[in-house]
Design a protein around this motif. Structure first.
Motif, PDB file in Angstrom:
ATOM      1  N   SER A 307      22.355 -27.081   3.538  1.00 44.21           N
ATOM      2  CA  SER A 307      21.013 -26.993   2.958  1.00 44.21           C
ATOM      3  C   SER A 307      19.946 -27.074   4.047  1.00 44.21           C
ATOM      4  O   SER A 307      18.862 -26.488   3.914  1.00 44.21           O
ATOM      5  CB  SER A 307      20.810 -28.120   1.934  1.00 44.21           C
ATOM      6  N   GLN A 308      20.262 -27.804   5.148  1.00 45.57           N
ATOM      7  CA  GLN A 308      19.302 -27.899   6.256  1.00 45.57           C
ATOM      8  C   GLN A 308      19.337 -26.654   7.143  1.00 45.57           C
ATOM      9  O   GLN A 308      18.355 -26.334   7.818  1.00 45.57           O
ATOM     10  CB  GLN A 308      19.593 -29.136   7.118  1.00 45.57           C
ATOM     11  N   HIS A 309      20.471 -25.970   7.121  1.00 36.90           N
ATOM     12  CA  HIS A 309      20.638 -24.800   7.985  1.00 36.90           C
ATOM     13  C   HIS A 309      21.231 -23.649   7.166  1.00 36.90           C
ATOM     14  O   HIS A 309      22.395 -23.255   7.357  1.00 36.90           O
ATOM     15  CB  HIS A 309      21.559 -25.139   9.162  1.00 36.90           C
ATOM     16  N   PRO A 310      20.484 -23.081   6.248  1.00 37.75           N
ATOM     17  CA  PRO A 310      21.033 -22.058   5.344  1.00 37.75           C
ATOM     18  C   PRO A 310      21.429 -20.762   6.041  1.00 37.75           C
ATOM     19  O   PRO A 310      22.235 -19.998   5.513  1.00 37.75           O
ATOM     20  CB  PRO A 310      19.874 -21.819   4.358  1.00 37.75           C
ATOM     21  N   ASN A 311      20.913 -20.534   7.240  1.00 35.94           N
ATOM     22  CA  ASN A 311      21.237 -19.312   7.989  1.00 35.94           C
ATOM     23  C   ASN A 311      22.242 -19.574   9.113  1.00 35.94           C
ATOM     24  O   ASN A 311      22.449 -18.739   9.982  1.00 35.94           O
ATOM     25  CB  ASN A 311      19.948 -18.731   8.585  1.00 35.94           C
ATOM     26  N   GLY A 312      22.871 -20.755   9.046  1.00 36.59           N
ATOM     27  CA  GLY A 312      23.759 -21.166  10.131  1.00 36.59           C
ATOM     28  C   GLY A 312      23.063 -22.186  11.018  1.00 36.59           C
ATOM     29  O   GLY A 312      21.859 -22.113  11.240  1.00 36.59           O
ATOM     30  N   VAL A 313      23.838 -23.123  11.560  1.00 34.24           N
ATOM     31  CA  VAL A 313      23.227 -24.199  12.334  1.00 34.24           C
ATOM     32  C   VAL A 313      22.539 -23.642  13.581  1.00 34.24           C
ATOM     33  O   VAL A 313      23.061 -22.773  14.263  1.00 34.24           O
ATOM     34  CB  VAL A 313      24.294 -25.255  12.722  1.00 34.24           C
ATOM     35  N   GLY A 314      21.318 -24.105  13.818  1.00 37.99           N
ATOM     36  CA  GLY A 314      20.573 -23.659  14.995  1.00 37.99           C
ATOM     37  C   GLY A 314      20.071 -22.237  14.914  1.00 37.99           C
ATOM     38  O   GLY A 314      19.712 -21.647  15.947  1.00 37.99           O
ATOM     39  N   ASN A 315      20.008 -21.675  13.706  1.00 40.98           N
ATOM     40  CA  ASN A 315      19.687 -20.248  13.586  1.00 40.98           C
ATOM     41  C   ASN A 315      18.444 -19.997  12.750  1.00 40.98           C
ATOM     42  O   ASN A 315      18.348 -18.994  12.042  1.00 40.98           O
ATOM     43  CB  ASN A 315      20.878 -19.489  12.980  1.00 40.98           C
ATOM     44  N   SER A 316      17.465 -20.873  12.833  1.00 41.71           N
ATOM     45  CA  SER A 316      16.221 -20.615  12.105  1.00 41.71           C
ATOM     46  C   SER A 316      15.514 -19.370  12.622  1.00 41.71           C
ATOM     47  O   SER A 316      14.727 -18.746  11.914  1.00 41.71           O
ATOM     48  CB  SER A 316      15.294 -21.834  12.226  1.00 41.71           C
ATOM     49  N   SER A 317      15.798 -18.995  13.860  1.00 39.47           N
ATOM     50  CA  SER A 317      15.181 -17.809  14.469  1.00 39.47           C
ATOM     51  C   SER A 317      15.859 -16.511  14.048  1.00 39.47           C
ATOM     52  O   SER A 317      15.325 -15.431  14.326  1.00 39.47           O
ATOM     53  CB  SER A 317      15.258 -17.920  15.999  1.00 39.47           C
ATOM     54  N   ASP A 318      17.039 -16.610  13.433  1.00 40.56           N
ATOM     55  CA  ASP A 318      17.868 -15.426  13.134  1.00 40.56           C
ATOM     56  C   ASP A 318      18.243 -14.668  14.397  1.00 40.56           C
ATOM     57  O   ASP A 318      18.437 -13.451  14.390  1.00 40.56           O
ATOM     58  CB  ASP A 318      17.157 -14.473  12.157  1.00 40.56           C
ATOM     59  N   VAL A 319      18.396 -15.394  15.497  1.00 40.20           N
ATOM     60  CA  VAL A 319      18.752 -14.756  16.765  1.00 40.20           C
ATOM     61  C   VAL A 319      20.219 -14.988  17.127  1.00 40.20           C
ATOM     62  O   VAL A 319      20.780 -14.278  17.957  1.00 40.20           O
ATOM     63  CB  VAL A 319      17.812 -15.251  17.894  1.00 40.20           C
ATOM     64  N   VAL A 320      20.896 -15.963  16.494  1.00 40.69           N
ATOM     65  CA  VAL A 320      22.310 -16.202  16.806  1.00 40.69           C
ATOM     66  C   VAL A 320      23.106 -14.924  16.541  1.00 40.69           C
ATOM     67  O   VAL A 320      23.040 -14.348  15.454  1.00 40.69           O
ATOM     68  CB  VAL A 320      22.886 -17.368  15.981  1.00 40.69           C
ATOM     69  N   GLY A 321      23.850 -14.501  17.535  1.00 39.31           N
ATOM     70  CA  GLY A 321      24.659 -13.279  17.437  1.00 39.31           C
ATOM     71  C   GLY A 321      23.954 -12.043  17.967  1.00 39.31           C
ATOM     72  O   GLY A 321      24.609 -11.041  18.258  1.00 39.31           O
ATOM     73  N   ARG A 322      22.611 -12.100  18.102  1.00 39.54           N
ATOM     74  CA  ARG A 322      21.855 -10.927  18.586  1.00 39.54           C
ATOM     75  C   ARG A 322      21.822 -10.891  20.117  1.00 39.54           C
ATOM     76  O   ARG A 322      22.239 -11.815  20.782  1.00 39.54           O
ATOM     77  CB  ARG A 322      20.436 -10.949  18.030  1.00 39.54           C
ATOM     78  N   TYR A 323      21.336  -9.783  20.644  1.00 40.01           N
ATOM     79  CA  TYR A 323      21.256  -9.545  22.093  1.00 40.01           C
ATOM     80  C   TYR A 323      22.633  -9.566  22.752  1.00 40.01           C
ATOM     81  O   TYR A 323      22.764  -9.849  23.942  1.00 40.01           O
ATOM     82  CB  TYR A 323      20.332 -10.572  22.771  1.00 40.01           C
TER      83      TYR A 323
END
Length: 582
Positions: A307-323
């Motif tokens: 619930s604290q990290h609905p997009n994955g932990v540490g991924n509020s930026s939606d950058v995990v996995g990108r670049y």
């Protein structure tokens, strides 16, 4: 869907839990354990030590396959690294029309058992790419921040090389390099004619006894696991002394599913599946360090939803996995007649190149914005299955005995034996390794429709090259072919076409994937801060190649270790200040 597995909570609580035992995980474990921190390392594969499990001294004819690749070892059946591009029960998928190859090591030390030990420092310009040419982004740190850690790593692991005074190819703390071999002297001579620098290699292999390890004895089989520990691998140089401290536990066969978090969103440990029993366990720790490799660490973060990290932990930026990006790669080989049909020469040396070609040109005059280097190969290595790269491609070449065979199927009988004897050691090749510019749209993400045999959702890849990388490969081919021609040789394959991408290798195939958890100053556009610490979760760190803001054209392992040591020092500093007390 996830499999429903029971959770077993370990009674032990550690100061730090590290996921992965390779270059980054091993370095963090060593620095922290020797400083008195209670550490646990989780490794997805078995325990593995070179002197016990390696096949360094076997002959290829010891095997009925003559050393050919097998499904479990894609670089030959005696290669040290357990794992490969495809692992049974551990799939990954692609976006339609794209390709990616994902090599995974499954053993203590991970992929430090599979690399050429090429250890090149990133230079000052490599941290400031956007400022220099407008592409990609600058790192939040500079060469001056990392240089002291390059020094420390080089002094610890032992490397040979030379200081050449090249601005963006800084030298380091080196042991003496081995002398060039015969074919490498020819490359140097050709380089001088073309005004292309050819300098001693920089490899993490000992040419003198160093820190209790003996010098290399020049068997040339580094890829099989060094029985004397004369080359670098994580178990021999990092994990063994960490274990000696009494502060490190290693849990093998532990496939990590996710980072666990509490109601405040902070990391409390990880859950993992025992790959032998399929039971699921939880480990509690005050700090979690992900060092499972760039894509595996991103996968763990994306699968860690709450619930604290609905997009994955540490991924509020939606950058995990990108670049996500890999080194640009392509290769050229040629036959050099002056090396044919000759007497055996002294080919002693390490299991890799003694010379290489650093980047030497100004990109402002070219149609691509970043550099590459050329790795030199050839000589009389141990013959095995497929050696020579396919004799049928060579036998149309005039050779030293004055005979010219028409290009054909390789022949048989006496003519085939003659061909092998004459062409053996006459091949010289160049592998170009260049920088791919990091792009937001190149990424890996969770495939919600597919799980692996442990019930963990897998990665889907969506990566494409651009004209930048294709133009670089064209230049690599033109340069390498000119070097071969200047040596009096002939390339064994025609110049690749634009339609083929000028021979560019599949992304991921160079095994230098980086950037999936990039560091940056802005939490909206990056995952980690300048200390490889999550912007969102203060007790979560990443210590593999995921934090790289850009790739450079240099091999990643040395920089992984330098950043990991720097991160470990920061964890120690913050721990002393009580930042992670739970």
């Amino acid at each position: 869907m996830k499999k429903n597995l029971p959770n077993i909570i370990s009674s032990n609580k550690y100061d730090v839990c590290i996921v992965g035992s390779g270059a980054g995980g091993g370095m963090v474990a060593k620095v922290l354990a020797e400083s008195g921190v209670k550490v646990v390392v989780l490794e997805a594969g078995p325990m593995w030590y070179s002197e016990t499990h390696g096949d360094m001294f076997k002959w290829n004819y010891d095997s009925p396959r003559r050393g050919a690749a097998i499904p479990e070892r894609h670089f030959g059946e005696f290669d040290a690294c357990l794992g490969g591009w495809e692992l049974e029960g551990e799939p990954y998928t692609h976006e339609a029309g794209t390709q990616w190859q994902w090599f995974r090591g499954r053993m203590l030390g991970g992929r430090t058992h599979h690399w050429g030990r090429i250890s090149l420092r990133f230079g000052p310009d490599d941290f400031k790419g956007r400022s220099k040419d407008g592409a990609g982004d600058d790192w939040p740190i500079s060469y001056e921040h990392v240089s002291p850690y390059y020094d420390k790593v080089e002094e610890l692991i032992g490397m040979f090389g030379t200081e050449e005074g090249i601005y963006n190819e800084p030298g380091g703390k080196y042991l003496p390099p081995p002398k060039p071999r015969c074919y490498e002297l020819l490359v140097k001579k050709a380089g001088r004619k073309l005004d292309i620098p050819v300098i001693p290699s920089r490899l993490s292999i000992l040419t003198k006894p160093h820190n209790g390890r003996p010098a290399c004895h020049y068997c040339g089989q580094c890829g099989r696991g060094c029985a004397t520990n004369s080359n670098f691998s994580s178990p021999s140089v990092l994990l063994r002394p960490a274990l000696s401290s009494g502060n490190l536990d290693i849990i093998p066969h532990a496939m990590v599913r996710e980072v666990l978090t509490n109601g405040d969103g902070l990391a409390t440990g990880v859950s993992y599946v025992d790959t032998q029993t399929l039971e699921e366990f939880q480990i509690k720790a005050n700090v979690v360090v992900l060092a499972a490799s760039a894509c595996s660490s991103a996968r763990i973060m994306l699968n860690s939803k709450s619930s604290q990290h609905p997009n994955g932990v540490g991924n509020s930026s939606d950058v995990v996995g990108r670049y996500l990006n890999d080194t640009v790669g392509t290769s050229v080989a040629g036959i050099v007649p002056i090396l044919m049909g000759g007497k055996p020469r002294n080919e002693d040396g390490v299991g890799g190149m003694h010379v290489y070609i650093p980047w030497w040109l100004d990109n402002k005059k070219l149609d691509f914005r970043r550099g590459y280097h050329l790795e030199v190969w050839g000589g009389r290595g141990m013959p095995g299955y497929g050696f020579g790269g396919g004799i049928h491609r060579y036998n149309g070449v005039d050779y030293a005995m004055g005979n010219k065979r028409e290009k054909g199927g390789g022949g048989y009988g006496q003519s085939l034996k003659d061909d092998y004897r004459n062409f053996y050691g006459a091949t010289v090749g160049f592998s170009g390794r260049g920088e791919m510019i990091a792009r937001y749209d190149n990424r890996c993400y969770i495939d919600e429709d597919t799980v692996d045999k442990y019930g963990i959702p897998v990665l889907k890849f969506d990566v494409n090259f651009s004209d930048e990388e294709h133009n670089m490969c064209k230049h690599i081919h033109e340069t390498a072919r000119e070097l071969i021609h200047t040596m009096g040789g002939t390339a064994v394959t025609p110049m690749p076409t634009k339609e083929s991408g000028y021979g560019i290798q599949t992304p991921g195939s160079i095994i230098h994937e980086v950037g999936t958890t990039r560091m940056g100053l802005d939490a909206r556009t990056s995952v980690l801060n300048a200390h490889c610490q999550s912007h969102d979760v203060k007790n979560l760190f990443v210590a593999d190649a995921g934090p790289f803001t850009s790739q450079a054209h240099k091999n990643t392992t040395l920089t992984i270790m330098a950043l990991a040591w720097r991160t470990a020092d920061y964890i120690l500093d913050q721990s002393k200040k009580g930042a992670f007390q739970g």
